[in-house]
Design a protein around this motif. Structure first.
Motif, PDB file in Angstrom:
ATOM      1  N   ILE A 174      25.085 -12.312 -49.701  1.00 27.33           N
ATOM      2  CA  ILE A 174      25.024 -13.534 -48.905  1.00 27.33           C
ATOM      3  C   ILE A 174      23.564 -13.866 -48.590  1.00 27.33           C
ATOM      4  N   VAL A 175      23.179 -15.102 -48.908  1.00 29.15           N
ATOM      5  CA  VAL A 175      21.849 -15.605 -48.576  1.00 29.15           C
ATOM      6  C   VAL A 175      22.034 -16.740 -47.576  1.00 29.15           C
ATOM      7  N   SER A 176      21.445 -16.596 -46.407  1.00 32.34           N
ATOM      8  CA  SER A 176      21.625 -17.560 -45.309  1.00 32.34           C
ATOM      9  C   SER A 176      20.278 -18.201 -44.989  1.00 32.34           C
ATOM     10  N   GLU A 177      20.242 -19.548 -45.040  1.00 31.26           N
ATOM     11  CA  GLU A 177      18.987 -20.267 -44.845  1.00 31.26           C
ATOM     12  C   GLU A 177      19.221 -21.468 -43.944  1.00 31.26           C
ATOM     13  N   ILE A 532      27.906  -3.382 -52.684  1.00 35.77           N
ATOM     14  CA  ILE A 532      28.483  -4.410 -53.553  1.00 35.77           C
ATOM     15  C   ILE A 532      29.981  -4.538 -53.294  1.00 35.77           C
ATOM     16  N   ALA A 533      30.671  -3.404 -53.182  1.00 33.59           N
ATOM     17  CA  ALA A 533      32.119  -3.425 -52.952  1.00 33.59           C
ATOM     18  C   ALA A 533      32.463  -4.145 -51.656  1.00 33.59           C
ATOM     19  N   ALA A 534      31.658  -3.936 -50.623  1.00 31.46           N
ATOM     20  CA  ALA A 534      31.890  -4.641 -49.355  1.00 31.46           C
ATOM     21  C   ALA A 534      31.609  -6.127 -49.502  1.00 31.46           C
ATOM     22  N   ASN A 535      30.527  -6.478 -50.205  1.00 32.11           N
ATOM     23  CA  ASN A 535      30.218  -7.893 -50.437  1.00 32.11           C
ATOM     24  C   ASN A 535      31.427  -8.642 -50.986  1.00 32.11           C
ATOM     25  N   LEU A 536      32.115  -8.016 -51.935  1.00 36.31           N
ATOM     26  CA  LEU A 536      33.174  -8.714 -52.654  1.00 36.31           C
ATOM     27  C   LEU A 536      34.419  -8.936 -51.816  1.00 36.31           C
ATOM     28  N   HIS A 537      34.521  -8.322 -50.632  1.00 34.99           N
ATOM     29  CA  HIS A 537      35.593  -8.686 -49.702  1.00 34.99           C
ATOM     30  C   HIS A 537      35.492 -10.156 -49.317  1.00 34.99           C
ATOM     31  N   CYS A 568      37.655   3.266 -51.580  1.00 29.58           N
ATOM     32  CA  CYS A 568      38.649   2.765 -50.628  1.00 29.58           C
ATOM     33  C   CYS A 568      38.323   1.353 -50.151  1.00 29.58           C
ATOM     34  N   LEU A 569      37.229   0.775 -50.639  1.00 29.86           N
ATOM     35  CA  LEU A 569      36.922  -0.627 -50.376  1.00 29.86           C
ATOM     36  C   LEU A 569      37.588  -1.543 -51.392  1.00 29.86           C
TER      37      LEU A 569
END
Length: 692
Positions: A174-177, A532-537, A568-569
């Motif tokens: 996630i890139v937040s600007e 990466i696995a958490a990002n894809l949630h 387990c993610l």
């Protein structure tokens, strides 16, 4: 003047259609149901059309927009509001809005919402009912404006754009600007529009950005989000011309994606659909609402209901599977609780030739499988596992005989489209359809495979030859690919399909809707896997996110626990040196698989929230990460520490009882005052906890 055409409550959202009575342009605003919108506000927020389109011959809008955007075209301005029809049937509300020009070009904008859903689905159909052909250069799937209606004036320093970046083995960041940093502030005259157009060009729709965007009003804690389903080139555009912002998007236009499409009299076109939502909360909340649309449309074989454990031999044999080494692997993993066994790439390669330049003929190697690959399939089944196999059927490697059948391949500028080692089948060619039916579908049937891993390791790029445009050639070819996916399921109804594109380059809703699961990444054994696995949630369903768990004989027990906890993610996919493990290593893996099976109800259904501290670099992470996955039964908590982690961390939880724990180490766990505190932590540890 503005006129409210309709206001419809859709779950905890409300949808407003507002007409500019001077121009007859109709726009759409989306808002939380409990927060009213004042359409007569003195803030400057001109109505922007629910359909943005441009055809060849239109005047360009001026104001320096040439080359930056195709919005605000002459055709968009000529599409006047005609009528709206709202209906509810079988708990589904549909709002159809009709637009028309004076020469009978028409657009039908449709919003659909099912009771209980946290999102709306938007589609747009463009119809040429005029007496002459027209050529589209741009057509939006969705367009909303008026963001944010709850701010004063220009809302300076209050709007943030969230995008989801991606690259090979580093998906979903996630890139937040701020709008200010993106130069999305209005000008002093408010005479010009400013925009940011981004997206992805090619047949890997998640190679740079995910087809996702969210705008956050930080003062009022409200987010608007969109996720598009588009397997070819796409774009999303953020526009600012006054006090409020607008979001629109669809198939990548002529300027961005080399796309044009000719419509003859009576013809119509439907671009990709989009899922939109709005909520009070944070980035995890809006992403959860968007991905819930994928859950509602999920269509997988019954075997997938238990989220079976997978073994893929790729990181064991590295592209050289054989009956002999598979026999050794099966004996090593017997009794571990593995459900699917996948023969990965290389099963077809000739002696002395690499797998990655020889795919396309798909004739099993006689030296690797001397008794026939069906004998190996029977061996896998005798161990109680479902057999699967790898294909990359859209591309052909330069050492395959099929590489020279160029009359059935894609071209660009009349020349066969060729990258370093690959060419591309024309997926709409009848000869190709029959060839792939025999080499893929009939092969699966003959050999009783119940699982196919569909890989894709090159992109077509801007497109291929087509009478309308290169971009339309790409889109049309991807339609052929989608139809072949559907044909596989029709022919083999219980077939498990894995969506892989050099890992995670096709993690978008259309491909995910055709697949049981996807390879989350090509990060096979990297420390960044849990990140990466958490990002894809935030992009796909965890139950569809297949995560590599590669175990090496040199791994210590703490490293094995780190890898097992990361699995387990999502979906646990074991690989590696399983024939060379010690008794302690093997037992810890079994313990991890047993914990995973306890965690599957939370992976399958739940809401995710990601907590992070100190992580900037993915390749060299520092700090820690905690992911909660909560449902009515309890919470799955997966914690990972990285370099320089603190000895103690606390995670807010809604449960007060620990049901199960998986770890290796001396960490101490305590729940007190709504927090789970973990003490005695050390670097690069992984812990799984189930709370109830």
């Amino acid at each position: 003047m503005k006129k409210l055409i309709s206001k419809t409550k859709l779950g905890d959202m409300q949808l407003l259609y507002i007409l500019d009575t001077e121009t007859d342009i109709i726009g759409m605003c989306l808002a939380p149901a409990d927060k009213e919108i004042d359409i007569d506000t003195e803030r400057k927020a001109r109505v922007q059309s629910i359909v943005e389109c441009k055809i060849i011959g239109d005047k360009y809008p001026g104001h320096y927009f040439g080359g930056l955007s195709m919005k605000y075209s002459e055709t968009t301005a000529r599409l006047k509001f005609s009528e709206q029809k709202i209906s509810t049937e079988n708990a589904v509300t549909q709002i159809r809005t009709f637009l028309k020009t004076n020469d009978n070009l028409e657009a039908v904008h449709t919003v659909t919402h099912s009771d209980g859903a946290e999102y709306i689905t938007v589609t747009t159909e463009f119809i040429n009912n005029s007496e002459q052909s027209v050529t589209l250069e741009m057509l939006s799937s969705f367009a909303i404006y008026g963001i944010s209606p709850y701010l004063d004036g220009t809302g300076e320093n209050r709007l943030i754009l969230h995008r989801m970046k991606s690259k090979w083995s580093m998906e979903g960041r996630i890139v937040s600007e701020s709008f200010e940093n993106l130069l999305l502030e209005d000008s002093w005259t408010m005479g010009n529009a400013f925009n940011l157009r981004f997206g992805q060009v090619g047949s890997m729709p998640v190679k740079d950005y995910f087809p996702f965007a969210a705008v956050e009003d930080t003062k009022n804690n409200i987010l608007w989000g969109v996720q598009m389903g588009c397997p070819s080139s796409w774009q999303i555009e953020i526009t600012r011309s006054d006090d409020c912002a607008a979001i629109s998007g669809g198939i990548a236009d002529r300027e961005f994606g080399h796309w044009m499409k000719k419509l003859r009299p009576g013809e119509s076109f439907n671009p990709a659909s989009a899922v939109l939502s709005v909520c009070s909360g944070d980035i995890d909340d809006i992403c959860q609402r968007l991905t819930s649309a994928q859950s509602d449309r999920l269509n997988v074989p019954d075997s997938e209901n238990a989220l079976p454990v997978i073994f893929n031999e790729y990181c064991t044999t590295w592209g050289c599977p054989s009956h002999e080494n598979i026999n050794g692997i099966l004996n090593a993993i017997d009794g571990m609780g593995i459900d699917y066994f996948i023969i990965d790439c290389g099963w077809f390669k000739a002696d002395g030739v690499r797998w990655d330049i020889s795919m396309g003929d798909y004739i099993p190697s006689e030296s690797l499988f001397p008794e026939g690959i069906d004998t190996t399939v029977k061996l896998i089944k005798s161990h109680g596992m479902r057999p699967g196999i790898w294909f990359e059927f859209e591309n052909v490697g330069c050492m395959a005989d099929a590489y020279n059948i160029t009359e059935h391949m894609l071209s660009r500028d009349g020349i066969t489209l060729t990258t370093a080692n690959r060419r591309f089948w024309d997926m709409n060619d009848p000869w190709v359809k029959e060839y792939l039916n025999e080499r893929v579908i009939e092969f699966l049937k003959r050999n009783d495979f119940g699982y196919i891993k569909v890989d894709y390791n090159e992109t077509i790029g801007i497109g291929c030859d087509h009478p309308d445009s290169l971009g339309e050639g790409l889109r049309h070819n991807m339609e052929g690919t989608i139809e072949f996916y559907k044909k596989m399921r029709r022919e083999i109804p219980d077939l498990v399909i894995e969506n892989c594109a050099s890992g995670g380059n096709r993690l978008e809703p259309v491909f995910m809707g055709l697949s049981s699961m996807a390879s989350f990444s090509d990060a096979h054994e990297c420390v960044e896997i849990p990140i990466i696995a958490a990002n894809l949630h935030r992009a796909i369903l965890p139950r569809q996110s297949q995560i590599w768990c590669v175990i090496r004989r040199s791994d210590g027990l703490r490293r094995i626990a780190y890898s097992m906890a990361a699995s387990c993610l999502g979906r646990l996919c074991l690989s590696g040196d399983v024939t060379e493990l010690s008794a302690d290593q093997r037992q810890l893996i079994i313990n991890g698989i047993n914990f995973y099976k306890k965690a599957t109800p939370y992976i399958k259904n739940g809401k995710s929230h990601i907590l992070r501290n100190g992580i900037t670099s993915y390749r060299h992470p520092e700090g820690w990460q905690a992911v909660t996955r909560e449902n009515k039964s309890g919470t799955l908590l997966v914690v990972h520490t990285f370099k320089n982690c603190p000895p103690e961390i606390s995670v807010p939880v809604n449960n007060n009882s620990i049901k199960a724990v998986f770890m290796n180490g001396t960490a101490k766990l305590e729940i007190e005052n709504g927090y789970l505190t973990l003490r005695n932590l050390c670097d690069f540890s992984g812990i799984g906890i189930i709370l109830e």
